[in-house]
Design a protein around this motif. Structure first.
Motif, PDB file in Angstrom:
ATOM      1  N   PRO A  43       0.830  -1.203   0.000  1.00 51.36           N
ATOM      2  CA  PRO A  43       0.000   0.000   0.000  1.00 51.36           C
ATOM      3  C   PRO A  43       0.869   1.260   0.000  1.00 51.36           C
ATOM      4  CG  PRO A  43      -0.744  -1.554   1.664  1.00 51.36           C
ATOM      5  CD  PRO A  43       0.570  -2.060   1.158  1.00 51.36           C
ATOM      6  N   PRO A  44       0.260   2.410  -0.285  1.00 46.97           N
ATOM      7  CA  PRO A  44       1.040   3.648  -0.305  1.00 46.97           C
ATOM      8  C   PRO A  44       1.649   3.926   1.060  1.00 46.97           C
ATOM      9  CG  PRO A  44      -1.323   4.112  -0.413  1.00 46.97           C
ATOM     10  CD  PRO A  44      -1.149   2.643  -0.614  1.00 46.97           C
ATOM     11  N   ARG A 164       0.769  -0.571  -6.030  1.00 50.41           N
ATOM     12  CA  ARG A 164      -0.048  -0.726  -4.833  1.00 50.41           C
ATOM     13  C   ARG A 164      -0.836  -2.032  -4.861  1.00 50.41           C
ATOM     14  NH1 ARG A 164      -2.573   5.293  -4.831  1.00 50.41           N
ATOM     15  NH2 ARG A 164      -0.556   6.322  -4.924  1.00 50.41           N
ATOM     16  N   TRP A 222       4.328   0.924   9.489  1.00 50.26           N
ATOM     17  CA  TRP A 222       4.035   1.688   8.281  1.00 50.26           C
ATOM     18  C   TRP A 222       4.857   2.973   8.298  1.00 50.26           C
ATOM     19  CZ3 TRP A 222      -1.264   4.451   7.324  1.00 50.26           C
ATOM     20  CH2 TRP A 222      -1.392   4.743   5.957  1.00 50.26           C
ATOM     21  N   HIS A 250      -9.179   4.903  17.753  1.00 47.81           N
ATOM     22  CA  HIS A 250      -9.508   4.029  16.622  1.00 47.81           C
ATOM     23  C   HIS A 250      -9.401   4.763  15.307  1.00 47.81           C
ATOM     24  CE1 HIS A 250     -10.439   0.611  18.911  1.00 47.81           C
ATOM     25  NE2 HIS A 250     -11.574   1.052  19.440  1.00 47.81           N
ATOM     26  N   ARG A 251      -9.103   6.070  15.397  1.00 47.37           N
ATOM     27  CA  ARG A 251      -9.044   6.836  14.143  1.00 47.37           C
ATOM     28  C   ARG A 251      -7.990   6.241  13.228  1.00 47.37           C
ATOM     29  NH1 ARG A 251     -10.179  12.241  14.433  1.00 47.37           N
ATOM     30  NH2 ARG A 251      -9.620  12.339  12.232  1.00 47.37           N
ATOM     31  N   PHE A 252      -8.282   6.285  11.952  1.00 49.71           N
ATOM     32  CA  PHE A 252      -7.329   5.835  10.947  1.00 49.71           C
ATOM     33  C   PHE A 252      -6.043   6.643  11.101  1.00 49.71           C
ATOM     34  CE2 PHE A 252      -6.035   6.141   6.353  1.00 49.71           C
ATOM     35  CZ  PHE A 252      -5.439   4.900   6.339  1.00 49.71           C
ATOM     36  N   ILE A 254      -3.508   7.883   9.381  1.00 53.36           N
ATOM     37  CA  ILE A 254      -3.201   9.116   8.641  1.00 53.36           C
ATOM     38  C   ILE A 254      -4.127  10.245   9.071  1.00 53.36           C
ATOM     39  CG2 ILE A 254      -3.300  10.195   6.365  1.00 53.36           C
ATOM     40  CD1 ILE A 254      -0.888   8.499   6.646  1.00 53.36           C
ATOM     41  N   ASP A 255      -5.415   9.947   9.173  1.00 54.42           N
ATOM     42  CA  ASP A 255      -6.369  10.988   9.545  1.00 54.42           C
ATOM     43  C   ASP A 255      -6.014  11.586  10.897  1.00 54.42           C
ATOM     44  OD1 ASP A 255      -7.643  10.535   7.225  1.00 54.42           O
ATOM     45  OD2 ASP A 255      -9.419   9.559   8.086  1.00 54.42           O
ATOM     46  N   LEU A 325      -0.565   9.878  -0.079  1.00 50.58           N
ATOM     47  CA  LEU A 325      -1.401   9.729   1.117  1.00 50.58           C
ATOM     48  C   LEU A 325      -1.820  11.084   1.668  1.00 50.58           C
ATOM     49  CD1 LEU A 325       0.445   7.011   3.147  1.00 50.58           C
ATOM     50  CD2 LEU A 325      -1.892   6.919   2.286  1.00 50.58           C
ATOM     51  N   ASP A 328      -4.334  12.884  -0.644  1.00 46.36           N
ATOM     52  CA  ASP A 328      -5.716  12.426  -0.461  1.00 46.36           C
ATOM     53  C   ASP A 328      -6.319  13.048   0.792  1.00 46.36           C
ATOM     54  OD1 ASP A 328      -5.670  10.960  -2.691  1.00 46.36           O
ATOM     55  OD2 ASP A 328      -5.357   9.014  -1.724  1.00 46.36           O
ATOM     56  N   TYR A 329      -5.514  13.109   1.828  1.00 42.95           N
ATOM     57  CA  TYR A 329      -5.997  13.676   3.082  1.00 42.95           C
ATOM     58  C   TYR A 329      -6.388  15.143   2.877  1.00 42.95           C
ATOM     59  CZ  TYR A 329      -5.935  15.823   7.650  1.00 42.95           C
ATOM     60  OH  TYR A 329      -6.275  16.554   8.754  1.00 42.95           O
ATOM     61  N   VAL A 332      -9.742  15.936   0.447  1.00 37.23           N
ATOM     62  CA  VAL A 332     -11.126  15.633   0.801  1.00 37.23           C
ATOM     63  C   VAL A 332     -11.830  16.854   1.392  1.00 37.23           C
ATOM     64  CG1 VAL A 332     -10.748  13.195   1.140  1.00 37.23           C
ATOM     65  CG2 VAL A 332     -10.461  14.730   3.073  1.00 37.23           C
ATOM     66  N   ASP A 333     -11.050  17.850   1.773  1.00 36.35           N
ATOM     67  CA  ASP A 333     -11.625  18.976   2.504  1.00 36.35           C
ATOM     68  C   ASP A 333     -11.986  20.162   1.603  1.00 36.35           C
ATOM     69  OD1 ASP A 333     -12.509  19.671   4.913  1.00 36.35           O
ATOM     70  OD2 ASP A 333     -10.638  20.579   5.612  1.00 36.35           O
ATOM     71  N   GLU A 335     -14.065  22.288  -1.272  1.00 39.94           N
ATOM     72  CA  GLU A 335     -15.390  22.366  -1.914  1.00 39.94           C
ATOM     73  C   GLU A 335     -15.257  22.220  -3.426  1.00 39.94           C
ATOM     74  OE1 GLU A 335     -18.143  22.603  -0.259  1.00 39.94           O
ATOM     75  OE2 GLU A 335     -17.268  22.952   1.727  1.00 39.94           O
TER      76      GLU A 335
ATOM     77  N   GLY B  16     -10.079   0.743  11.199  1.00 36.69           N
ATOM     78  CA  GLY B  16      -9.872   2.142  11.553  1.00 36.69           C
ATOM     79  C   GLY B  16     -11.109   2.989  11.310  1.00 36.69           C
ATOM     80  N   HIS B  17     -11.160   4.126  12.001  1.00 35.66           N
ATOM     81  CA  HIS B  17     -12.255   5.085  11.801  1.00 35.66           C
ATOM     82  C   HIS B  17     -11.748   6.224  10.941  1.00 35.66           C
ATOM     83  CE1 HIS B  17     -14.137   3.605  15.838  1.00 35.66           C
ATOM     84  NE2 HIS B  17     -14.245   2.734  14.866  1.00 35.66           N
ATOM     85  N   GLU B  21     -14.389  14.252   6.921  1.00 31.98           N
ATOM     86  CA  GLU B  21     -14.149  14.789   5.564  1.00 31.98           C
ATOM     87  C   GLU B  21     -13.939  13.639   4.581  1.00 31.98           C
ATOM     88  OE1 GLU B  21     -12.090  15.676   8.162  1.00 31.98           O
ATOM     89  OE2 GLU B  21     -13.156  17.521   8.680  1.00 31.98           O
ATOM     90  N   ARG B  22     -13.179  12.702   5.055  1.00 29.77           N
ATOM     91  CA  ARG B  22     -12.826  11.533   4.262  1.00 29.77           C
ATOM     92  C   ARG B  22     -14.086  10.783   3.789  1.00 29.77           C
ATOM     93  NH1 ARG B  22      -7.599   9.933   2.613  1.00 29.77           N
ATOM     94  NH2 ARG B  22      -6.583   9.911   4.609  1.00 29.77           N
ATOM     95  N   ARG B  24     -16.672  11.773   2.719  1.00 29.56           N
ATOM     96  CA  ARG B  24     -17.347  12.348   1.559  1.00 29.56           C
ATOM     97  C   ARG B  24     -17.118  11.517   0.284  1.00 29.56           C
ATOM     98  NH1 ARG B  24     -15.578  18.137   0.582  1.00 29.56           N
ATOM     99  NH2 ARG B  24     -16.104  18.521   2.749  1.00 29.56           N
ATOM    100  N   GLY B  37     -13.066  -0.650  16.592  1.00 28.03           N
ATOM    101  CA  GLY B  37     -12.095   0.108  15.792  1.00 28.03           C
ATOM    102  C   GLY B  37     -12.246  -0.111  14.298  1.00 28.03           C
ATOM    103  N   ARG B  59      -7.755   1.101  -1.308  1.00 29.92           N
ATOM    104  CA  ARG B  59      -6.366   0.682  -1.512  1.00 29.92           C
ATOM    105  C   ARG B  59      -5.441   1.895  -1.475  1.00 29.92           C
ATOM    106  NH1 ARG B  59      -4.397  -0.670  -7.497  1.00 29.92           N
ATOM    107  NH2 ARG B  59      -4.582   1.588  -7.557  1.00 29.92           N
TER     108      ARG B  59
END
Lengths: 875, 81
Positions: A43-44, A164, A222, A250-252, A254-255, A325, A328-329, A332-333, A335, B16-17, B21-22, B24, B37, B59
């Motif tokens: 993965p990336p 990937r 990672w 539990h947040r992903f 990268i986020d 990565l 992408d983050y 998403v924010d 408009e 993961g959560h 924003e993601r 969307r 989780g 992915r």
């Protein structure tokens, strides 16, 4: 400026300073030179590109690097970049392939690849081709080509793919044959001790072992996650608390971490990041353009210093991109309407910079039709020249069809694109729309190109008058230096003139086409018109001139480019016909076989029948009936497929009839005559005169002498009017036979004299041996016309070459390199000694030997040398 | 005779959560954050290309994919067009 995008794609990324030394995985990668393909799949953010760039920096193998992106899903573009990448090894690689890419008449993917592989074979050292981000490629056609490349590439070449996901290539076959090395997610995962080195040394933190362990297990090794964690930690006073919260979340990854990192940045940096994240790649100037600032350079320097996932794309640090990565983050924010607005600005900037394809891409994303039209109008000419039609059609698809039809230039470009992809019927409405709305200020050469397209469409529709009119007009308008369109136009005009029986004018036209392409150095592009020119010259009885042109073109061709089954071998196609005429049968057979192999290997049908025709005629001479009927059957199938059953197909079926005539199967010949519907009172088109000659021989064999005489008289007048002396030669010979059967000896001698006066100055020898031997008995009586020529004919009858070639042992010609190797084998050299003598690797020598064994159809070195002695090919 | 536009209900389980924003990019789909989780992405997919589009997004984010399930009646894509 345009080239800078290319440079960024070929740029080998430099490892960031203070990278983690990963000895184990680097050593695994060293094995790549023992495998055809190495797959680095993860993965990336697992450090695929970094690993490869560190490996290259440490081991310094000769490397061609290509970073792919989704825009490369166009075979022509993909090949162009692939060749450009390989040319960083040696600029000579791929010159012919590039010419083929831009020559739609000849190009097939296999042709381009075969020629490329030929060039690669000459590279003497082990080298790697690295394709980064291969997952961007979705086009099956490109995967197929790549499979072909992997199957056929020389042993010194090794491919490394970073992706990937597993690419849809023949991985399982490669795995079974032990040709595939895999470096996967679990191999790339940082181990606890590596995580420790990374966090505490590279990133300059001061964490305890247990803190490192927590981060390592939360990010699962990672690299991207650890890097973000380190960036977040740099700004934190309470390291322990941060790590605990992070590991409890539990947040992903990268986020969570990117939020932390971005939250630490000043607001103007945040805003800068969000706006520029719209872009796949950018320069400081482009960032200024869309942020309205004038200090983007400072921002970029800052982002690079704090390691914020900014990746330089060239040595000058002009172009950059964000890590996927992070991109992408950030994206998403934003408009949708802001995104469109930015794309419009970006498109305008690219247009100013002359980077047209980029301008189109962003214009389409801005959903602004006006901007898209403007950008496509700028980008289309180069796309047509480079034959990147997939991309071009993608652009047209983004515009409403009504818009395209209302705009003369858009219609024009769309008709070109359809025309070059053989969609004549679809091209027509756009060509008409273009002509109706043509603006007054259109450059005259562009108008000429439009007329050229129209001429081809008329040819397709069978409107010959219009072809002549429009192609002559086109030539008035086309610029002198537009050799590509000029030779296309001249070729279609020549074909129509030939069709109408005016071979003399056709030759003039073909010659102009050949000369202009030849002078412009576009040798491959001239092949089609060259073949037509030589065959037409022969039709006019100008054998010497035809031969001279073959030699002229041959001298121009790069000998290396001729190796293997390169399309440059097409030079032999018309040449084999000339060699046959001169009675150099062994030469003719070799030439025809070489060109046939090259055409078949490259999946090109044009010309196949003409090569088979020469081989079949030689089989006829040798009484190889089985091979003859096989060739005739194959050839007629090809002719049916290519729509030349009435011309080329008839040539071959006539040879089968000749064979039956020779073997006394007159019933079979009679049946053939009935199928063809031949009558003595016919007025044959010159394209089917050879079958009519066979018919004449049949009439003579049936003692229908008057009918034969009538037919010959009709054809004789037509040949004389058209100055088609080659046919006239055979007509005179057949008329001499008619007179002999009428027992008019003097008239027969007169006819033979006329035949000699055509044949002797040009060296047409074979024609005499292809008729009834009774003709040869008259030769001494006409010796005074051309003593040397007649003596040579008589000498050949008395002692046909004692070593008659064996067409039952067709062997493929050895390349010069293979002959060199074979000569050293004959001298008793070992493989290692040969490798040293020729400055190549042992693997290359083995590969040459295998080719030699295959071509000579032997199993070992001793047999190879014996066979070579027998064939007398050792120096 | 299956309707090629026939919707199919899918469940995609990832580790993961994701940030709001993601979410969307999963427009129109339902995101359920599980206590363990994981995240469950559910919804009607128009066709296979839409499904693969989402899987490729996952992915490219580097999010570990745990499972993909079809819920309810399985309708295979029709072979007779």
């Amino acid at each position: 400026m345009t080239s800078s995008i290319l440079t960024t794609k070929l740029f080998i990324p430099s490892p960031r300073p203070n990278y983690v030394a990963r000895t184990g995985i680097l050593e695994s990668l060293d094995e790549a030179i023992n495998f055809k393909l190495t797959l680095v799949a993860a993965p990336p953010g697992y450090g695929k590109s970094s690993l490869l760039s560190i490996w290259i920096q440490e081991r310094e193998p000769p490397t061609a690097w290509l970073s792919l992106d989704p825009d490369d899903n166009d075979p022509a573009l993909f090949f162009e970049y692939l060749i450009a990448a390989l040319q960083t090894l040696n600029p000579k690689i791929g010159a012919t392939s590039l010419a083929l890419l831009q020559s739609p008449q000849l190009s097939s993917n296999t042709a381009i690849l075969s020629s490329l592989i030929n060039d690669l074979t000459t590279y003497e050292k082990n080298f790697v081709l690295i394709l980064d981000d291969y997952h961007s490629i979705e086009q099956q056609e490109i995967h197929d080509s790549f499979n072909y490349l992997i199957d056929h590439m020389p042993p010194q070449m090794h491919v490394i793919i970073a992706s990937r996901s597993d690419p849809p290539l023949q991985l399982s076959q490669l795995r079974v044959r032990n040709h595939l090395l895999e470096i996967r997610q679990s191999d790339l995962r940082l181990q606890p001790e590596e995580a420790n080195e990374f966090l505490n040394h590279c990133m300059g933190l001061n964490l305890s072992t247990s803190q490192v362990d927590i981060l390592e297990s939360r990010t699962e090794g990672w690299v991207a996650g650890l890097q973000l964690a380190a960036l977040s930690l740099k700004e934190k006073d309470d390291v322990g608390a941060f790590i605990n919260t992070f590991s409890g979340s539990h947040r992903f990854v990268i986020d969570y971490l990117a939020d932390q990192v971005i939250a630490n940045q000043p607001p103007e940096v945040k805003s800068f990041l969000q706006k520029t994240a719209i872009l796949d790649r950018f320069t400081a100037q482009l960032c200024d353009e869309i942020t309205g600032r004038d200090d983007s350079k400072v921002f970029l320097q800052y982002l690079e210093e704090i390691n914020l996932f900014l990746i330089p794309l060239d040595d000058q640090r002009e172009w950059f991109r964000y890590h996927h990565l992070f991109l992408d983050y950030l994206r998403v924010d934003i408009e949708a309407d802001i995104q469109r607005d930015i794309h419009l600005k970006v498109s305008e900037w690219y247009l100013e910079q002359g980077l047209y394809p980029e301008a189109v891409k962003h214009a389409i994303l801005s959903e602004d039709t006006g901007q898209t039209i403007e950008a496509v109008l700028k980008a289309a000419p180069l796309a047509i020249e480079k034959a990147t039609f997939t991309t071009l059609f993608g652009w047209f698809d983004a515009l409403p069809d009504q818009v395209v039809r209302q705009n003369a230039m858009l219609s024009l470009y769309k008709s070109f694109a359809l025309f070059f992809t053989d969609s004549y019927r679809e091209a027509l409405p756009y060509a008409i729309a273009a002509k109706e709305n043509i603006p007054k200020d259109i450059p005259s050469s562009t108008y000429g190109q439009l007329l050229c397209i129209q001429a081809h469409i008329s040819m397709f529709q069978g409107d010959l008058k219009d072809v002549i009119r429009t192609s002559r007009d086109a030539l008035e308008y086309l610029a002198e230096e537009d050799t590509f369109f000029r030779s296309l136009t001249l070729n279609v005009l020549g074909q129509v003139l030939e069709m109408k029986g005016d071979v003399v004018s056709a030759v003039d036209v073909y010659r102009q086409g050949f000369d202009s392409g030849y002078q412009a150095g576009e040798v491959i592009g001239t092949m089609v018109v060259f073949t037509n020119l030589v065959i037409s010259l022969n039709e006019l009885g100008r054998l010497r001139e035809a031969e001279a042109i073959c030699q002229k073109l041959y001298a121009e061709l790069n000998q290396e480019a001729m190796a293997g089954d390169s399309l440059a071998n097409t030079v032999y196609l018309p040449w084999s016909h000339l060699s046959y005429e001169e009675n150099n049968l062994e030469e003719a057979r070799k030439q025809a076989q070489t060109v046939l192999d090259a055409l078949l290997k490259n999946n090109i049908t044009q010309g196949v029948v003409l090569a088979q025709y020469v081989l079949a005629k030689i089989n006829l001479i040798n009484h190889d009936w089985d091979q003859l009927s096989q060739l005739v059957a194959d050839g007629r199938q090809v002719a049916n497929r290519t729509g030349t059953a009435n011309t080329h197909g008839a040539l071959l079926s006539a040879l089968a009839a000749e064979a039956n005539l020779k073997r006394g199967n007159s019933d079979a010949v009679k049946q053939w005559v009935e199928e063809m519907g031949f009558k003595p009172e016919d007025r044959p088109h010159h394209w089917v005169e050879w079958p009519y000659f066979t018919y004449t021989r049949y009439l003579l064999s049936q003692n229908q002498t008057q009918e034969a005489k009538q037919l010959l008289s009709t054809m004789g007048k037509s040949a004389q009017e058209g100055q088609r002396f080659r046919k006239l030669l055979t007509i005179y010979l057949l008329e001499a036979l008619v007179e002999l059967s009428l027992e008019d000896h003097n008239s027969a001698v007169q006819r033979l004299e006329a035949a000699l006066s055509i044949a002797a100055p040009q060296g047409y020898r074979r024609a005499f041996f292809d008729e009834d031997p009774a003709i040869l008995e008259l030769l001494p009586e006409v010796r005074h016309i051309a003593p040397d020529f007649v003596d040579a004919l008589l000498a050949y009858i008395d002692s046909p070459p004692d070593k008659l070639f064996r067409s039952d042992q067709l062997y493929e010609a050895l390349s010069e390199r293979e002959l060199e190797v074979l000569n050293l084998v004959a001298k008793g050299y070992s493989n290692r000694q040969i490798a040293e003598a020729l400055y190549v690797t042992l693997g290359t020598v083995k590969k040459h030997l295998n080719n030699i064994f295959g071509k000579l159809q032997v199993k070992n070195r001793t047999q190879a040398v014996a066979s070579a002695r027998e064939l007398n090919i050792l120096s | 005779m299956n309707n090629p536009n026939h919707n199919q209900y899918f469940e995609i389980r990832i580790d993961g959560h994701l940030s709001p924003e993601r979410s969307r990019i999963f427009n129109g789909l339902e995101l359920n954050e599980l206590a363990n989780g994981e995240t469950l992405i559910c919804g009607n997919f128009r066709d296979q290309p839409q499904l693969f589009g989402i899987l490729i997004q996952i992915r490219d984010m580097g999010v570990p994919l745990l499972s993909v399930n079809i819920v309810g009646l399985i309708t295979k894509p029709s072979k007779e067009f």
